[in-house]
Every structure is written in structure tokens, then in C-alpha cells.
Scaffold this motif. Structure first.
Motif, PDB file in Angstrom:
ATOM      1  N   LEU A  71       0.838  -1.202   0.000  1.00  0.00           N
ATOM      2  CA  LEU A  71       0.000   0.000   0.000  1.00  0.00           C
ATOM      3  C   LEU A  71       0.872   1.250   0.000  1.00  0.00           C
ATOM      4  CD1 LEU A  71      -2.947   1.038   0.153  1.00  0.00           C
ATOM      5  CD2 LEU A  71      -2.702   1.071   2.641  1.00  0.00           C
ATOM      6  N   GLY A 105      -5.422   0.619  -4.256  1.00  0.00           N
ATOM      7  CA  GLY A 105      -5.437   0.822  -2.816  1.00  0.00           C
ATOM      8  C   GLY A 105      -6.622   0.152  -2.150  1.00  0.00           C
ATOM      9  N   GLY A 115      -6.214   3.798   4.993  1.00  0.00           N
ATOM     10  CA  GLY A 115      -5.217   3.914   3.930  1.00  0.00           C
ATOM     11  C   GLY A 115      -3.999   4.717   4.306  1.00  0.00           C
TER      12      GLY A 115
END
Length: 410
Positions: A74, A320, A365
Motif C-alpha cells: 500500500l 489501494g 489507507g
């Protein structure tokens, strides 16, 4: 690989990670704190955490971790999306922050062995944070429950929003309840944590944190029902108390839940749905669809997105979103495959809480408390390291004289 005894400095590192993820945006404090000062403190905490973790793990011993590996992917995706600077140079700074965060988790993974050491660090640190909230409430009730937030509890000493306080309170309440059921703490110590935390949670009027707490605990305790009599008793009493509360205090609970909002405002999730619709309707290039526009402040059109999945889609694209989904699925799958245990129950609570909160809160995230909760879940699901077998010293063979061998033969 076994980390052996966990050094005390590891607890300090975990506490610094918690401090870093408190954020710099929130309510007005009693003593005005410049945002630059707050950012300096939080970023300094992360740098110190990485430096201390490196100091205590100079040989760079790490344990394989699917969770941190996916976070690393990520991070790579975030760097690719941020180098175009569509979100400004701040995107690269956020990537650097995420890199330090992930690097620190890699260094700490050496001591992830399925034990409860990090659970205790987690509870202590967030309880200390809630202590500052309670102190602010005592010192200045008006500043702690301002009209700007509809009379909901905020951080008056350190800028914390009601959803943040609710999240911290819900997480440590759930973990402490599970420690009691697992007989890893006594009732008095648990009450000291649970009672004030529950009061603070109620004062925040945070629906997401409350639902996450109850649903997460139900799933976690459910995983212990077949093997724990205490879990069965607690579950039975909780259901009975819930039914009584729902019948006897239905009006009060509805008032608390609605927070004085109109049905239209409630149905649009306090205006969130409008932001979500606008974000999804905005035109995007192919690159923006797959990689996003780079790490930002989790807002769209000047308004907070307040949804982890849409925030990740906006900043890190479909790649993502796929990686974040993989994190939840992998952790959840590993938890389901583990035999019933207290560590597994704590992990199930944390995973389910983060999954529920992701619908109305952003943070999956980027470096955030939610990623730290999931890191704790990953540490709980790590298989205990196998102890290395003791090497037997080589014993030199002794020469036996020929006459002695003849005597043995006879």
C-alpha cells in the motif's frame, strides 16, 4: 524467530505510535495550541518511535507478517500515486510518514508472538489519552462540550474530536472486557478502565463507536462460547440486560442515538452521503481510477469524506482499495482458522470494529489508529515462535584399550 522477553522500550515505542496517530485537527483547546506545534509533536513521536525500535532491534530481526507486507505494498502504491503531486508536496510528506510507520511495525514484528503484551500497552496508552479528556472536562466543562459540536465531548487539553474519543473508549472497553473473561485481570482493575471510559463514550454520542463496540464484542465473545464458561455467562447476562434496556429505556436510547438530528439528516449520515455521491460522480482519468490522486487530508471539495473505502479510492485508487480489502480479508481469515483463545477473541474484536468503523470513518489507507488496531490484531494472530532445540555438545569418543575390549567380549 523468537523475540524472547519483550523489552520495556517496546512499550514506549508503541506509546509513541499511539501519540503520532492522535492527529492535529480537532476542537479548540483551553490553551490554544498552534497546529504546527501539534504536528511537530506527533511527527517527532513517530521519528522517535522508529529510532527506538531500530535501537532495540539493531540486527533487523523481523517476523513474516502478511499484514505489514500488504501495508508495504500500500505504501508503494501511495508513492506511485503521490509523485505526480496532484495533492501537492504534502502527499510526499504523508508517504514519508507512512513509510516510518510501516518500518516501525516491521521492527516491532520481532516480538509478535500471539501474546497479550501489546494489548496491555494499547489499553494503557489510550486510557492515558482518555485521562487528558476527562481532565479537560473537569477543568472546563464548557470547552470540553462546546456548542460547535452539539454539546458532544471533545478534547479540551489536546484537540480530539468526538469520534476519536469514542473510538479510543470503545476499543479499550472491549479489550478490557475480554481480559476479564480470560481471567487476565481482576474486576477492580477492569472497572477502573471500563466505567470512566464508558461514561466518556456516552458523552461523545458517537454511534459508530458504540455499534462497533457491541457488535465487535458479540463476535469476539461468540468465538469463546464453546470453550469458556465465563464467556457463556457474560453473553447470557449481556443479552438479558440489552433486552431490558431496549424495552425500559427505548425513548432515552432513541434520543441519544438521534442526537437531535432530523430524520433527513440522519438518513444522509449527517451529510456524508452527499460528499460520497459527489466524489463518485467526479470525472477521473484511468490513472486516477487505479492509483488515485495521492495521499491527502481525506477530504473532497473541502469536506471530510468520512469513509475509509472512498477515501482510499480517492487517494490510492482501485489498487489501494484492493489492498485494504485484502488486509481485512487476510486478518479475518487467519482469525477464523485459529483455535479458540483469548488472543484470537481480541483480534476478532479489533478486526470487526475497524471493519464497522470504516463505513463512517477514514483511516485505513494512511497511518492512523485504525491501522494500529489492526497491527495489534496481527500481533495477536502471530503463531508462537518455536523454541530452537538445544544443541548437544559433541562428546569425543574415548579410545578403549584392546585388552579391555577382550574382557567385555568374554
Amino acid at each position: 524467530m523468537s523475540g524472547g522477553h519483550t523489552p520495556k522500550i517496546v512499550g514506549t515505542v508503541w506509546g509513541l505510535l499511539v501519540l503520532n496517530t492522535l492527529g492535529s485537527a480537532g476542537a479548540k483547546t483551553i490553551v490554544p495550541l498552534p497546529r504546527s506545534l501539534i504536528q511537530m509533536v506527533t511527527m517527532g513521536a513517530l521519528v522517535a518511535a522508529f529510532a527506538l525500535a531500530l535501537t532495540v532491534n539493531l540486527r533487523l530481526r523481523i517476523r513474516p507478517s502478511a499484514y505489514v507486507f500488504l501495508l508495504t505494498l500500500l505504501l508503494v502504491s501511495s508513492v506511485i500515486s503521490s509523485v505526480h503531486l496532484e495533492s501537492g508536496f504534502g502527499a510526499l510528506f504523508r508517504c514519508f510518514r507512512l513509510a516510518l510507520f510501516v518500518g516501525t511495525l516491521w521492527l516491532l514484528s520481532r516480538w509478535w508472538d500471539g501474546g497479550l503484551t501489546f494489548v496491555r500497552h494499547h489499553i494503557r496508552m489510550y486510557f492515558a489519552v482518555l485521562g487528558t479528556v476527562a481532565a479537560g472536562l473537569v477543568v472546563s466543562p464548557g470547552a470540553a462540550m462546546p456548542d460547535l459540536y452539539g454539546g458532544r465531548l471533545v478534547g479540551a487539553l489536546w484537540p480530539l474530536t468526538p469520534p476519536q474519543i469514542g473510538q479510543y473508549a470503545a476499543v479499550i472497553i472491549g479489550l478490557t472486557v475480554l481480559l476479564v473473561l480470560g481471567r487476565r485481570t481482576n474486576g477492580t482493575s477492569a472497572a477502573v478502565v471500563i466505567v470512566p471510559s464508558f461514561v466518556l463514550l456516552a458523552l461523545t454520542h458517537t454511534r459508530t463507536a458504540t455499534l462497533g463496540l457491541f457488535i465487535g464484542l458479540a463476535l469476539a465473545i461468540g468465538s469463546l462460547i464453546l470453550t469458556s464458561a465465563a464467556a457463556r455467562r457474560f453473553f447470557t447476562w449481556a443479552v438479558l440486560c440489552g433486552v431490558v434496556a431496549a424495552v425500559g429505556f427505548a425513548s432515552a436510547l432513541q434520543t441519544w442515538f438521534l442526537r437531535g438530528q432530523s430524520k433527513e439528516n440522519f438518513s444522509s449520515l449527517t451529510g456524508r452521503a452527499k460528499v460520497w455521491d459527489a466524489l463518485l460522480a467526479a470525472p477521473r482519468t484511468t490513472g486516477e481510477k487505479f492509483f488515485g490522486v495521492g495521499l491527502g487530508d481525506k477530504s473532497f471539495g473541502g469536506l471530510p469524506i468520512d469513509n475509509s473505502w472512498l477515501a482510499v479510492y480517492n487517494e490510492q485508487g482501485l489498487i489501494g482499495v484492493t489492498l485494504v480489502a485484502a488486509i481485512i480479508i487476510v486478518l479475518g481469515g487467519v482469525a477464523l482458522l485459529r483455535p479458540p483463545s483469548l488472543s484470537r477473541a481480541c483480534a476478532i474484536f479489533l478486526i470487526s470494529y475497524c471493519a464497522i468503523a470504516s463505513y463512517t470513518e477514514a483511516g485505513l489507507g494512511d497511518a492512523s489508529p485504525y491501522l494500529l488496531h489492526l497491527a495489534l490484531a496481527a500481533s495477536l494472530l502471530a503463531a508462537p515462535a518455536q523454541a530452537a532445540p538445544l544443541a548437544m555438545p559433541d562428546v569425543p569418543r574415548q579410545h578403549t584399550p584392546r585388552w579391555a575390549r577382550k574382557v567385555e567380549a568374554t
